[in-house]
Every structure is written in structure tokens, then in C-alpha cells.
Scaffold this active site. Structure first.
Site, PDB file in Angstrom:
ATOM      1  N   CYS A 133       0.603  -1.318  -0.158  1.00  0.00           N
ATOM      2  CA  CYS A 133       0.449  -0.030  -0.033  1.00  0.00           C
ATOM      3  C   CYS A 133       0.716   1.214   0.021  1.00  0.00           C
ATOM      4  O   CYS A 133       0.408   2.132  -1.030  1.00  0.00           O
ATOM      5  CB  CYS A 133      -1.252   0.176   1.086  1.00  0.00           C
ATOM      6  SG  CYS A 133      -0.323  -0.366   3.238  1.00  0.00           S
ATOM      7  N   HIS A 246      -3.502   6.505   4.450  1.00  0.00           N
ATOM      8  CA  HIS A 246      -1.473   6.465   4.224  1.00  0.00           C
ATOM      9  C   HIS A 246      -1.592   8.003   4.536  1.00  0.00           C
ATOM     10  O   HIS A 246      -1.317   8.598   3.093  1.00  0.00           O
ATOM     11  CB  HIS A 246      -1.138   5.590   3.933  1.00  0.00           C
ATOM     12  CG  HIS A 246      -0.744   4.276   4.246  1.00  0.00           C
ATOM     13  ND1 HIS A 246      -1.223   4.099   6.020  1.00  0.00           N
ATOM     14  CD2 HIS A 246      -0.174   2.747   3.717  1.00  0.00           C
ATOM     15  CE1 HIS A 246      -1.672   2.555   6.072  1.00  0.00           C
ATOM     16  NE2 HIS A 246      -0.965   1.956   4.850  1.00  0.00           N
TER      17      HIS A 246
HETATM   18  N1  LIG Z   1      -4.649  -3.629   5.002  1.00  0.00           N
HETATM   19  C1  LIG Z   1      -4.432  -3.153   4.128  1.00  0.00           C
HETATM   20  O1  LIG Z   1      -4.322  -1.672   3.849  1.00  0.00           O
HETATM   21  C2  LIG Z   1      -3.680  -3.938   2.420  1.00  0.00           C
HETATM   22  C3  LIG Z   1      -2.655  -3.408   1.904  1.00  0.00           C
HETATM   23  C4  LIG Z   1      -2.374  -4.143   0.839  1.00  0.00           C
HETATM   24  C5  LIG Z   1      -2.442  -5.409   1.049  1.00  0.00           C
HETATM   25  N2  LIG Z   1      -2.950  -6.008   2.405  1.00  0.00           N
HETATM   26  C6  LIG Z   1      -2.558  -7.517   2.004  1.00  0.00           C
HETATM   27  O2  LIG Z   1      -4.182  -8.219   2.292  1.00  0.00           O
HETATM   28  C7  LIG Z   1      -4.619  -9.259   2.853  1.00  0.00           C
HETATM   29  C8  LIG Z   1      -5.326  -8.967   3.980  1.00  0.00           C
HETATM   30  O3  LIG Z   1      -4.843  -8.681   4.931  1.00  0.00           O
HETATM   31  P1  LIG Z   1      -6.762  -6.921   5.077  1.00  0.00           P
HETATM   32  O4  LIG Z   1      -5.976  -6.112   6.194  1.00  0.00           O
HETATM   33  O5  LIG Z   1      -8.184  -7.475   4.691  1.00  0.00           O
HETATM   34  O6  LIG Z   1      -6.455  -8.404   6.823  1.00  0.00           O
HETATM   35  P2  LIG Z   1      -7.738  -8.863   7.087  1.00  0.00           P
HETATM   36  O7  LIG Z   1      -8.400  -7.366   7.379  1.00  0.00           O
HETATM   37  O8  LIG Z   1      -7.090  -9.731   8.999  1.00  0.00           O
HETATM   38  O9  LIG Z   1      -8.427 -10.016   6.990  1.00  0.00           O
HETATM   39  C9  LIG Z   1      -7.754 -11.611   6.715  1.00  0.00           C
HETATM   40  C10 LIG Z   1      -8.812 -12.543   5.111  1.00  0.00           C
HETATM   41  O10 LIG Z   1      -8.199 -13.752   5.193  1.00  0.00           O
HETATM   42  C11 LIG Z   1      -8.846 -14.328   5.125  1.00  0.00           C
HETATM   43  N3  LIG Z   1      -8.108 -15.685   5.806  1.00  0.00           N
HETATM   44  C12 LIG Z   1      -7.703 -15.813   7.197  1.00  0.00           C
HETATM   45  N4  LIG Z   1      -7.241 -16.800   6.654  1.00  0.00           N
HETATM   46  C13 LIG Z   1      -7.641 -17.799   6.198  1.00  0.00           C
HETATM   47  C14 LIG Z   1      -7.602 -19.098   5.453  1.00  0.00           C
HETATM   48  N5  LIG Z   1      -6.474 -20.426   6.169  1.00  0.00           N
HETATM   49  N6  LIG Z   1      -8.272 -19.225   4.668  1.00  0.00           N
HETATM   50  C15 LIG Z   1      -8.692 -18.178   3.868  1.00  0.00           C
HETATM   51  N7  LIG Z   1      -8.449 -17.302   3.930  1.00  0.00           N
HETATM   52  C16 LIG Z   1      -8.489 -17.156   5.313  1.00  0.00           C
HETATM   53  C17 LIG Z   1      -9.538 -14.040   6.636  1.00  0.00           C
HETATM   54  O11 LIG Z   1     -10.763 -14.829   6.774  1.00  0.00           O
HETATM   55  P3  LIG Z   1     -11.810 -14.774   8.140  1.00  0.00           P
HETATM   56  O12 LIG Z   1     -12.902 -13.768   8.249  1.00  0.00           O
HETATM   57  O13 LIG Z   1     -12.682 -16.544   7.639  1.00  0.00           O
HETATM   58  O14 LIG Z   1     -10.717 -15.521   8.991  1.00  0.00           O
HETATM   59  C18 LIG Z   1     -10.569 -12.658   6.149  1.00  0.00           C
HETATM   60  O15 LIG Z   1     -10.930 -12.491   4.516  1.00  0.00           O
HETATM   61  C19 LIG Z   1      -2.589  -9.145   3.491  1.00  0.00           C
HETATM   62  O16 LIG Z   1      -1.766 -10.110   2.737  1.00  0.00           O
HETATM   63  C20 LIG Z   1      -2.405  -7.989   3.579  1.00  0.00           C
HETATM   64  O17 LIG Z   1      -1.106  -7.656   3.793  1.00  0.00           O
HETATM   65  C21 LIG Z   1      -3.490  -4.873   2.916  1.00  0.00           C
END
Ligand SMILES: NC(=O)c1ccc[n+]([C@@H]2O[C@H](COP(=O)([O-])OP(=O)(O)OC[C@H]3O[C@@H](n4cnc5c(N)ncnc54)[C@H](OP(=O)(O)O)[C@@H]3O)[C@@H](O)[C@H]2O)c1
Length: 339
Positions: A133, A246
Site C-alpha cells: 500500500c 496512509h
Molecule cells: N490492509 C491493507 O491496507 C492492505 C494493503 C495491501 C495489502 N494487504 C494485504 O491483504 C491481505 C489481507 O489484509 P487485510 O488487511 O484485509 O486482513 P484482515 O482484515 O485480517 O483479513 C484477512 C482475510 O483473510 C481470510 N483468511 C485468513 N486465514 C484464512 C484461511 N486459512 N483461509 C482462507 N481465508 C483466510 C480472513 O477470513 P476469516 O474472516 O474467515 O478469518 C479474512 O477474510 C494481507 O495479505 C495484507 O498484507 C493489506
């Protein structure tokens, strides 16, 4: 390769997370040609219902065999899941646009910001990586400056919102803030220190040399996206008690001289950027103003008179949109345009 269709079967893996939920909204808002939407998460979310275009869609468990018949899958379920499941998707002819860090520095996988390197999409082999990001919002601004004056060096300090860590971190900031204001004891689960009313100069794990992994990502991803290894980047990444958006302080050294007005003109004409720069009227980018918006906001543009050709600026963007979900959907839109 994607085949031209009127509508596509689209999947969101990690649909219940902070980025996944934003992906669902962005697909709807931008009228993405979705024929059918499939939503995947962990077994914890099986059967949960999420809304898309006025319809309730049931969340399914992500698995190795779910990808048959899906054209495009937007992944945001963490790096481990991406590493494991994306190859199964690609094998079944589904194009993966992955938000995690799993594939970003793989030389066989394009790392794309549509305003910067859309042509890199032409050599994908089924998996495309969405950058970090803080890198995305920075390269959108660096690209027009590099094209005009060749960038030698960038010094960046970030001020990153807790939504960059995900949903649990947003809950932690809210809970700690409420507990402190109510004179209660606070609990720390997501971050090693209190995040409410504080700043943590620590994002992701520490690596050899004292930099964090987030700082190293900004250095390496910038070179790959810009297609120029000669650009020097040094970063300090800081987590701040902001929910969404950010901000970054950038010091940019160029080969050719650019005045502050030259930079304002260049950035005003560039895609995906809003120059928001009238400090005499207290107008400069704020994370609360760019939350929910698509563009990268740029202000405080001024010359750095300590070096021959230097510019300072302050930029802000919504990390869940341009920093993640929006950039992924824009990649899918360009893919469709290119078919
Ligand atoms: N937040 C940001 O600004 C941002 C920016 C760029 C990239 N990212 C990347 O995007 C990804 C997700 O980030 P987020 O911020 O959305 O995290 P988050 O709010 O913690 O959400 C994680 C998601 O992954 C799912 N998940 C976790 N374990 C799993 C499994 N074993 N099988 C299938 N699904 C699973 C969760 O499902 P459950 O609800 O069922 O647990 C939830 O839908 C990460 O790799 C992060 O580095 C985030």
C-alpha cells in the site's frame, strides 16, 4: 489468458477482511462486469452472508478445487494462503490478482500499478501481484517526475493507518482509545506497544541492517514497478493512530532541475493524482479527507534548497482503496481492456 466476455465470474478470497470487504464495494461502485461473484474466507466465516449489488452472497471456504469456472480471483487472505492457493487457481485458468507480499518480487510475476506500468500485464502467466500500500501511492507520484526529470534518490517517511494491518488492528485502536479515556487498563494484542495516542516506528519485522521488512518492500518494489534499478530509495515506516489513510513525507532528488511550480503542473496533469496544495488557506492532504477516495492527494510541494535539484512534498491516499482494493480492480479493468 483472459477471454473477452460481456461478464466475468469473479472471486474474492479473503472476502471478510478489511481489504476483501473494500474489494466487494469497489467492484459494485465501478460497475465491474461481474456475471457471478464468489466469496471465500476461512472455515470461521463459512455460511456468513455478504451483500453485493443488493444480493446476499454466502461465504465459502477457500480450497484448492474451488477455482474451476472462475475468470478472475482477487486475493487478500494473507501471503501464506496466496502462496498455497494461487498456483491452483492459475492451473485452472483463473487469473489471480494478489494483494499479499507472496509473489511481488518474483521475476516471473508482474507487479503492477495501472498508472505506472500497465504494459507489464502483457507478460503475466496467471498470477499478477498488487504492490504494498505505501509503495503504490508513492510510485503514482514518482512516475511523472521520473519521466520528466529522472529521479536519483527518494527519502520517504510514512505515517501509516492501522487498517493497513487489518480488521483486528482497527478494533485494537478503538478499544485502547476507549479504555484510556475511561481510565481502564489497555490490552495489546496486535502491536508490541500501545497504538492509541502513540506512534510506532516499526511496521512488519526487523531485518538485518536495522530496516523493517515494510521499508525494504518500499525500496525493492519501487525499482521493479518503475523498471529502473538506479532509483535509490531509503524509507522509515511509522504506524500512527489513524484508522484509514496512509500519509508520506517525500524528499525527491532529480537529475534535471524542477521548480515547485513545474512539479505542481506535472502532477496536476497526471492520472490518479489530485494536487491539493494551498497552505496559505490550510489546504494540504489529510488522511481523514482522502479516506473513501480513489486518488493520491499531493500537497506541501516545495523546493529543497539543501541540494541542487530537490523537491519535498506530503502525500496521502486511502490504503484500503488505492493501496489495495481499488488498485487490484483497476488491474482487472486494464486486463479486460487489453484482451
Ligand atoms: N490492509 C491493507 O491496507 C492492505 C494493503 C495491501 C495489502 N494487504 C494485504 O491483504 C491481505 C489481507 O489484509 P487485510 O488487511 O484485509 O486482513 P484482515 O482484515 O485480517 O483479513 C484477512 C482475510 O483473510 C481470510 N483468511 C485468513 N486465514 C484464512 C484461511 N486459512 N483461509 C482462507 N481465508 C483466510 C480472513 O477470513 P476469516 O474472516 O474467515 O478469518 C479474512 O477474510 C494481507 O495479505 C495484507 O498484507 C493489506
Amino acid at each position: 489468458m483472459l477471454k473477452k466476455k460481456d461478464k466475468y465470474v469473479v472471486a474474492v478470497a479473503g472476502a471478510t477482511g478489511a481489504v476483501g470487504q473494500e474489494m466487494i464495494s469497489v467492484l459494485e461502485e465501478r460497475n465491474f462486469p461481474v456475471g457471478k461473484l464468489r466469496l471465500f474466507a476461512s472455515e470461521r466465516s463459512e455460511g456468513k452472508m455478504l451483500e453485493f449489488c443488493g444480493k446476499q452472497i454466502e461465504v465459502e471456504i477457500l480450497g484448492e478445487k474451488v477455482f474451476k469456472g472462475i475468470d478472475i480471483a482477487l486475493f487478500s487472505a494473507g501471503a501464506e494462503r496466496s502462496k498455497h492457493f494461487a498456483p491452483f487457481a492459475a492451473k485452472d485458468g483463473c487469473i489471480v490478482i494478489d494483494n499479499s507480499s507472496a509473489w511481488r518480487m518474483d521475476p516471473e510475476i508482474p507487479l503492477v500499478v495501472p498508472e505506472v506500468n500497465p504494459n507489464d500485464l502483457k507478460w503475466h502467466k496467471g498470477i499478477i501481484a498488487n504492490p504494498n500500500c505505501s509503495t503504490i501511492q508513492m510510485v503514482v507520484v514518482l512516475k511523472p517526475i521520473h519521466d520528466a526529470a529522472k529521479i536519483k534518490r527518494v527519502v520517504v517517511t510514512t505515517f501509516q493507518a492501522v487498517s493497513g494491518t487489518g480488521k483486528k488492528a482497527m478494533d485494537e485502536l478503538l478499544q485502547q482509545t476507549s479504555d484510556i479515556l475511561n481510565f481502564k487498563e489497555i490490552h495489546k494484542n496486535v502491536y508490541p506497544h500501545q497504538i492509541a495516542f502513540n506512534c510506532l516506528p516499526h511496521i512488519d519485522k526487523f531485518m538485518d541492517g536495522g530496516y523493517t521488512k515494510e521499508e525494504i518492500k518500499m525500496v525493492n518494489e519501487t525499482k521493479k514497478i518503475m523498471g529502473d534499478d538506479s532509483i535509490k530509495v531509503t524509507a522509515t515506516t511509522v504506524r500512527v493512530p489513524v484508522f484509514r489513510g496512509h500519509s508520506e513525507s517525500l524528499n525527491i532528488e532529480t537529475v534535471k532541475k524542477l521548480s515547485a511550480n513545474d512539479v505542481r503542473a506535472l502532477l496536476s496533469a497526471a492520472p490518479g493524482i489530485i494536487v491539493y496544495d494551498a497552505p496559505e488557506k490550510n489546504i494540504y492532504p489529510l488522511p481523514i479527507d482522502c479516506a473513501g477516495k480513489d486518488d493520491v492527494y499531493v500537497g506541501r510541494i516545495r523546493e529543497d534548497d539543501t541540494i541542487e535539484n530537490g523537491i519535498n512534498m506530503w502525500i496521502a491516499a486511502d490504503n484500503l482503496r488505492k493501496g489495495a482494493a481499488l488498485n487490484a480492480v483497476q488491474i482487472a479493468e486494464v486486463l479486460i481492456e487489453q484482451t
